[in-house]
Design a protein around this motif. Sequence first.
Motif, PDB file in Angstrom:
ATOM      1  N   ASN A  59       0.955  -0.824   0.199  1.00 41.21           N
ATOM      2  CA  ASN A  59      -0.017   0.356  -0.577  1.00 41.21           C
ATOM      3  C   ASN A  59       0.746   1.517   0.012  1.00 41.21           C
ATOM      4  OD1 ASN A  59      -2.580   1.765  -0.017  1.00 41.21           O
ATOM      5  ND2 ASN A  59      -1.686   1.820   2.751  1.00 41.21           N
ATOM      6  N   TYR A  60       0.552   1.953  -1.158  1.00 36.28           N
ATOM      7  CA  TYR A  60       1.002   3.473  -0.656  1.00 36.28           C
ATOM      8  C   TYR A  60       0.577   4.342  -0.219  1.00 36.28           C
ATOM      9  CZ  TYR A  60       5.819   0.491  -3.091  1.00 36.28           C
ATOM     10  OH  TYR A  60       6.105   0.033  -3.028  1.00 36.28           O
ATOM     11  N   ALA A  61       0.532   5.429  -0.075  1.00 32.28           N
ATOM     12  CA  ALA A  61       0.133   6.733   0.370  1.00 32.28           C
ATOM     13  C   ALA A  61      -0.045   7.380  -1.754  1.00 32.28           C
ATOM     14  CB  ALA A  61       0.933   7.680   0.124  1.00 32.28           C
ATOM     15  N   ASP A  62      -0.904   7.838  -1.143  1.00 31.67           N
ATOM     16  CA  ASP A  62      -1.126   8.831  -3.126  1.00 31.67           C
ATOM     17  C   ASP A  62       0.278   9.990  -3.324  1.00 31.67           C
ATOM     18  OD1 ASP A  62      -4.382   9.313  -2.705  1.00 31.67           O
ATOM     19  OD2 ASP A  62      -3.486   7.108  -3.593  1.00 31.67           O
ATOM     20  N   SER A  63       0.447   9.872  -2.398  1.00 30.43           N
ATOM     21  CA  SER A  63       2.134  11.856  -2.592  1.00 30.43           C
ATOM     22  C   SER A  63       3.193  10.791  -3.482  1.00 30.43           C
ATOM     23  CB  SER A  63       2.180  12.169  -1.466  1.00 30.43           C
ATOM     24  OG  SER A  63       2.561  11.207   0.008  1.00 30.43           O
ATOM     25  N   GLN A  65       3.140   7.707  -4.577  1.00 32.59           N
ATOM     26  CA  GLN A  65       3.048   6.119  -5.558  1.00 32.59           C
ATOM     27  C   GLN A  65       3.976   6.704  -7.239  1.00 32.59           C
ATOM     28  OE1 GLN A  65       0.566   3.706  -5.181  1.00 32.59           O
ATOM     29  NE2 GLN A  65       1.129   2.796  -7.182  1.00 32.59           N
TER      30      GLN A  65
END
Length: 116
Positions: A59-63, A65
């Motif tokens: 899982n990644y933060a949108d910032s 990705q």
Amino acid sequence: QVQLVESGGGLVQAGGSLRLSCVASGSIFRINTMGWYRQAPGKQRELVASITTRDGSINYADSVQGRFTISRDNAKNTVYLQMTSLKPEDTAVYYCNAELVVGRVWGQGTQVTVFS
């Protein structure tokens, strides 16, 4: 008990790369998920990326990705965060985190500073 030790932070110019490492020791069989968080001055700690120990779900933060990659080396009990195309807004203290069967553990943190 689980202990986490981070390394790899530093000073880098915008557009550059860094790789963070987090070595886990102790009762590592208790770990469900490992991740990286960061906290910039005056801001709340936020999740950057996480990876589960059982199936490797990520899982990644949108910032971050597309710029950051989390990976693990089970033989070395190590989780990495490869950071590319770094921006000044990525400047923060980065913390390794282990979510256990019960509870969570934090590393001591490593400073990442990106200058333009």
